[in-house]
Motif scaffolding. Structure first.
Motif, PDB file in Angstrom:
ATOM      1  N   VAL C 242      -5.532  11.704   0.840  1.00 17.79           N
ATOM      2  CA  VAL C 242      -4.180  12.189   1.112  1.00 17.79           C
ATOM      3  C   VAL C 242      -3.376  11.139   1.866  1.00 17.79           C
ATOM      4  O   VAL C 242      -2.166  11.299   2.046  1.00 17.79           O
ATOM      5  CB  VAL C 242      -4.187  13.498   1.934  1.00 17.79           C
ATOM      6  N   ASP C 243      -4.037  10.052   2.272  1.00 13.40           N
ATOM      7  CA  ASP C 243      -3.362   8.991   3.016  1.00 13.40           C
ATOM      8  C   ASP C 243      -3.088   7.824   2.066  1.00 13.40           C
ATOM      9  O   ASP C 243      -4.003   7.340   1.378  1.00 13.40           O
ATOM     10  CB  ASP C 243      -4.267   8.547   4.176  1.00 13.40           C
ATOM     11  N   HIS C 244      -1.833   7.368   2.057  1.00 10.36           N
ATOM     12  CA  HIS C 244      -1.463   6.327   1.097  1.00 10.36           C
ATOM     13  C   HIS C 244      -2.223   5.025   1.309  1.00 10.36           C
ATOM     14  O   HIS C 244      -2.644   4.380   0.358  1.00 10.36           O
ATOM     15  CB  HIS C 244       0.049   6.060   1.179  1.00 10.36           C
ATOM     16  N   ARG C 246      -5.111   4.406   2.856  1.00  9.11           N
ATOM     17  CA  ARG C 246      -6.531   4.515   2.510  1.00  9.11           C
ATOM     18  C   ARG C 246      -6.727   4.575   1.001  1.00  9.11           C
ATOM     19  O   ARG C 246      -7.678   4.008   0.462  1.00  9.11           O
ATOM     20  CB  ARG C 246      -7.122   5.774   3.152  1.00  9.11           C
TER      21      ARG C 246
ATOM     22  N   LEU D 397       1.321   2.427  -4.662  1.00 11.84           N
ATOM     23  CA  LEU D 397       0.522   3.354  -5.475  1.00 11.84           C
ATOM     24  C   LEU D 397       1.314   3.815  -6.699  1.00 11.84           C
ATOM     25  O   LEU D 397       0.780   3.907  -7.799  1.00 11.84           O
ATOM     26  CB  LEU D 397       0.103   4.565  -4.632  1.00 11.84           C
ATOM     27  N   ASP D 405      -3.654  13.184  -3.632  1.00 12.82           N
ATOM     28  CA  ASP D 405      -3.435  14.561  -3.226  1.00 12.82           C
ATOM     29  C   ASP D 405      -2.461  14.642  -2.061  1.00 12.82           C
ATOM     30  O   ASP D 405      -2.233  13.668  -1.344  1.00 12.82           O
ATOM     31  CB  ASP D 405      -4.772  15.194  -2.823  1.00 12.82           C
TER      32      ASP D 405
END
Lengths: 423, 423, 423, 423
Positions: C242-244, C246, D397, D405
């Motif tokens: 959920v972390d960009h 990571r 991304l 998510d």
């Protein structure tokens, strides 16, 4: 001579239900053997045949035995190691009608007696794993050899023994070296032994692999697998070898390669997978650092000179099941796993079912092939036919849902041509 | 017929000094060939022999030629690809007395003419790399074949061609498949092509491999090497294959395996190493994402259907040397490297000297062997004798300072026994 | 209020000898904690102090408790999970005088009761692992909080809870986030959880990792470790986040990153390490392929929505201990490991002792630090002092026999200068 | 003072077309910077602002400069190293209106003069890479500092210098440590420097990495990246460090860690990435094996004591461009790459565009932020705001087509709670 059928001898028939659960679980990962079982149930290619199996009595082996039985065979099963029998599995197989002779932790005499009982059945085919039945059939039990049409061997160590028989001109029937099938040794030995050996080490010790120095003795397929997995878990891996080319491969794979005399001083964990004898011996134990762990994942328990280790110890403890710690005169402790027996089977569960699916499909298709062709085959070690090997790979890919390309007509023609170069 | 010796034809003899520096540099990484050179200088085993070499004219090849020359041979050298000649090296070799016929970027006609000139010398031995000389000697230049005692072939693609000749019953002399020596294909093809192919991609594009999707077509030794290096650089690697067992190996090595039809949609970088033809073709280009990079590292430039790519393009640019970008009708750009020629030689420097040291020692020892034995050998493809192969590995380990174990008498006896099992 | 000391409650005191063997074995890999224990035995820094520990009752935790006890503390130990107590270890610790309240497989009520008993002792320091004691001390058991000088927290999940307390202005005493020490989370979480999680999966399933698709939910230190080990065992690894940042790291590390909605369709094995809730839920189970295995290695058992899985199942079997197989309405089987509890502790042995040696040395040195300094510290979450962190690394390197460089005077001066650039 | 605008000084304006091609190629891999450029063209946030850039003059830097220019800035560009300017790129940027002062291979005096000319423009913002402009602005060129609102620094080495200024209380304006953004140092330093350093080694030497021993000095993000890539290419990697925790990380990552005194005897290839000085010095050269290759990939050329190497040599040759070979008194040859300058920029092309896309987006967004906020910021080193950092990762991304998510309301509530444990 008339075959003698002995009643099964297992530890506890009451474990059969538990064994059934275990075998069903592994059957979920053995889809290509399951397909054969369905076909065999209809075709009965082994009707009237007695098949001896001397293989570690694991869930996968039970599924092998039941597949042959489904094809009409009468199956006689003994272990190929004193420590590797799963008693629940043995009980389940016996309940299903396989003639099983094997008990976890049996002594050498009982082990031998079980081998003999299997041979008393005068098998037509012999599936061996380490060539113990084959050895008997060419030694003490030549009496039982007359009905044997052919054999199949599962291991590197066993093929080594059978080739020695062949070299001495003694081999009594043709043997298929199943181990040398590409779909066997490239997979079972490498990915299977690699994983299950490290699995066994962790179950016994919970030691941290990351940052430790792992010495792998032998860089054949098993050694390549163990080294890859040890590195994959973060180890600094050292390799010992006696073959120049393999040693050079290990160097180029980024491992340190050296004599065991030097590696012995450096290792935290030593794993032998050589098919040789006394690879770790007194002179090496004396060099190892305090706390060194040694184990063997080769078929026979002779790779580590355990008697020498015991003799050198001034103290012995067993901190955990399967873990023996010997304190040497120099004050250092050497930890031996599974008593030097093949650790991935003695302390974990052997190679995963999805790989044994391939190895044992090779065995079963090899049996079919031999029944049709053994009469015309020389009394020597034979390769499994390449089309069987390829077929197994094809089946496995399909069950994995993996599609691959096929050569076009144009490509086939190109590959067969010699006049299409640059000049 | 009398041999005709043509004067060398190289791009610029003024580059010879520069070439000498380059060759000396790579010679520092070719110690086992250097040892042979010293022995040959004394023994002259090739005295009076003419040896043709059609191999990429790199620093390592020059060292090969000079080694044979030191042994008394008269050496005739042409390239095995139009783009892979290092002109400085060619000049240096020519200055040292090798008969060199090769110019970087020569057209196909010149390339063919250079092959012919080498054959005009009526060689006794032919060292081939892709079988172009062998092809000519069995086609347009059968006239030049009568003095040929034997051949040696360096590549997978070349052996494929020569086996086709053998299968058609046409092979005129014995050929040693040097490529199939363990110390050749397990090393040069895998570690060499793996590194040099990725090296070429970076020199041409400076693209980031980490996090990209690299599609490797072919999972033979070259493909295994390229895939391992691409992963080692952080790529998500996809593999295509036509062989079931190799495909399954790729799966178990953790790569995704699929048909090229599917991989084409996913890849950022495509590398062909199949020895086949039109592995990437119009239907695949149409599926590739914008910016996809395609290159070939197989011997021949037919693995990518470059004419089809050009035909499909509505626009062409060359943003960097060796980099052609084609914009398709769908608006997407496909980037072709080195025009589809073998990229590790055309855009980098081929396989590192330390590996070519082994490959070329095999060639040189193979030449010695053939001169002694070819008269008694069948006209077919032969393996390099195993003891030569082992000797090369032994020599290499010594120069690397790596020691390995040797089997004890006890171990040898054990390995030869068949009656020492568990039963 | 007066502390109430409850008698230990463990499963079977008869297991104490076995537990001693296990603890001694792991103590062999905890040399830096052992050094402290020696010092503490002389200095008794914890004399008169009561220390509560709510940590998985493993061999390493016993060694932690005994170290504090050696320093003069009275130690009260309960578990931090219902499934992770080793009864033999609990018995041994109790026999040694630690007040132990924990039984393998106890129900939630008993678990809670055991926490309460530990708090009844009115501890001065609280070592928490998941913040269950901390939660009680700020909820139902504020009565027991008045003697608490400070706390220490071992996990990511626990720190998350304590920061929520801090954010709400409720925290009653300073807490050191031991988990955030570099020598803790960079090691224990990454190398420890990575190895022990895969270890647990193999013990429970013997599934082949090579060639399988492993979905790792969460790419913090635990997730990085699990992903690295899964890849090291040959898996094709997919990551959800959920972390960009990571997520982008995972991409560049060569993993496929995608939403769980997409990964659910692809995975063979799913592992959650997120510290979040319902990361795998009904919508995902419905998409998973037949045979998918799901497990959690995060601290709390809420990462997989197990109730939803049970509700969706039309059939349930337990083929092996710790393995539940649920057949869904679509006919596919989902296999849940360890009931969704933290699998590396519930089904293997938790993180290896050599890593816990560092984590628990941080705890112990943190206790010392807090007793000296807590009076002057704010009621918030504090970092472990950097010099303690560095000291732990230094000690560990020494016990591993690893030497490193030290900066010279010249280098120190250079690193502190600003006027030594190129211009 | 009035700014003085000097005319660009580049090697050859005739190279501009070639430079344009190169810049367009790398722009294809810099999509997020391209988006900003579009927005800036409309919004002109830098209108009326002079921005100085002292960064290696690569294609990516040109794209950075042109993006700022598109936003209305007047941009002044000089190099941050004498060897790293791409003359074609410099010419192209100059033709586009950037004020460029940089020539490949310029001497130190010219380099310094170019820095001065950029400062003569009296910039409002300073983008530094190694802090050379910052150093001047606090030393010889305080006269030019009065218009500077803020700075941004790209490197570890530069931040070290600026923190020294801060520690001495001398810093004249706030500086954002762009290097410390997660989307910078976790990516550019690790994956970028890792790849480009090994790329440079191969371009210069074509040495085989597989099977070689690579010594990496420094295990920060750059060192981690280089070590990972060297291993990924098959090397046996050794690490040296001065920080205990990093050293321990390297151990657990499976590398050998030791003092340079010991590593010096073992290495085939040495790479320094420490930001320190004289990490390789006379005492180490004397220990190195014959043929050892040494290079530096840290920002400044002081990590290898090149003067000491030259002084110790009794012979010097240059076998290939950028490759200097020194023969020591002991007869051994040490090969120095790129004269000890930052090798990935001096001999390859620096970090790939797709990573510089992130680093330079951070720079550009940092410029925007500083123009809005610098007036209220302390004169110290500041972190880039976390939301910018996260935004860059999010953008990247998206351009990679990777979805992740998002937390549900339920999950957010859970993560913020403290009363939902097990007790």
């Amino acid at each position: 001579m008339t075959p003698t059928i002995h009643a099964s001898e297992v530890a506890d028939m009451g474990l059969a239900d538990h064994g059934e659960g275990l075998c069903d679980w592994s059957a979920q990962s053995m889809p290509i053997l399951a397909r054969l079982r369905e076909r065999y149930a209809a075709e009965k290619p082994f009707a009237g045949r007695r098949i001896a199996i001397a293989v570690h009595i694991t869930t996968e082996t039970a599924n092998l035995a039941l597949t042959l039985q489904a094809g009409g065979a009468e199956v006689f099963l003994c272990a190929s190691n004193v420590r590797t029998t799963n008693d629940a599995v043995a009980a389940y197989a016996a309940r299903q009608g396989v003639h099983v002779h094997g008990i976890q932790g049996e002594d050498r005499e009982t082990y031998a007696a079980h081998c003999h009982r299997v041979l008393d059945a005068r098998p037509h085919l012999v599936i061996d794993d380490g060539a113990d039945l084959t050895g008997l059939l060419h030694g003490a039990r030549t009496d039982a050899a007359s009905d044997v049409v052919a054999g199949l061997e599962e291991t590197t160590a066993g093929i080594q023994r059978i080739r020695s028989l062949e070299a001495d001109g003694l081999l009594r029937y043709p043997v298929i070296a199943v181990n040398e099938a590409r779909t066997k040794h490239l997979f079972d030995n490498r990915y299977g032994t690699g994983q299950s050996t490290m699995d066994a080490v962790l179950r016994l010790t919970n030691t941290l692999v990351a940052g430790s120095r792992v010495v792998v003795a032998g860089y054949g397929m098993c050694g390549k697998g163990v080294a890859a997995r040890a590195r994959g878990m973060g180890a600094d891996v050292l390799v010992t070898e006696v073959d120049h080319v393999r040693a050079l491969e290990a160097v180029m794979d980024g491992y340190r390669v050296m004599e065991m005399d030097r590696a012995a001083e450096l290792g935290d964990l030593f794993i032998t997978v050589t098919s040789s004898k006394n690879v770790l011996r007194a002179e090496h134990f004396a060099l190892m650092p305090d706390g060194a762990i040694v184990c063997n994942s080769g078929h026979f328990d002779v790779e580590i000179d355990v008697p020498a280790l015991r003799a050198a110890a001034r103290k012995h403890t067993r901190p955990r099941p399967g873990v023996d710690q010997y304190t040497l005169a120099n004050g250092r402790r050497i930890t031996l796993l599974a008593g030097g027996e093949v650790v991935n089977l003695a302390a974990a569960e052997g190679n995963p079912a999805t790989l044994m699916d391939m190895s044992f499909t090779n065995q079963v298709l090899g049996c079919e092939y031999l029944l049709r062709n053994a009469a015309h085959m020389d009394r020597r070690v034979h390769a499994l036919p390449a089309d069987i090997d390829d077929h197994v790979a094809d089946l496995k890919l399909r069950t994995l849902g993996v599609g691959i390309d096929t050569l076009s007509e144009e490509q086939i023609a190109y590959l067969r041509s010699w006049d299409q170069g640059s000049a």
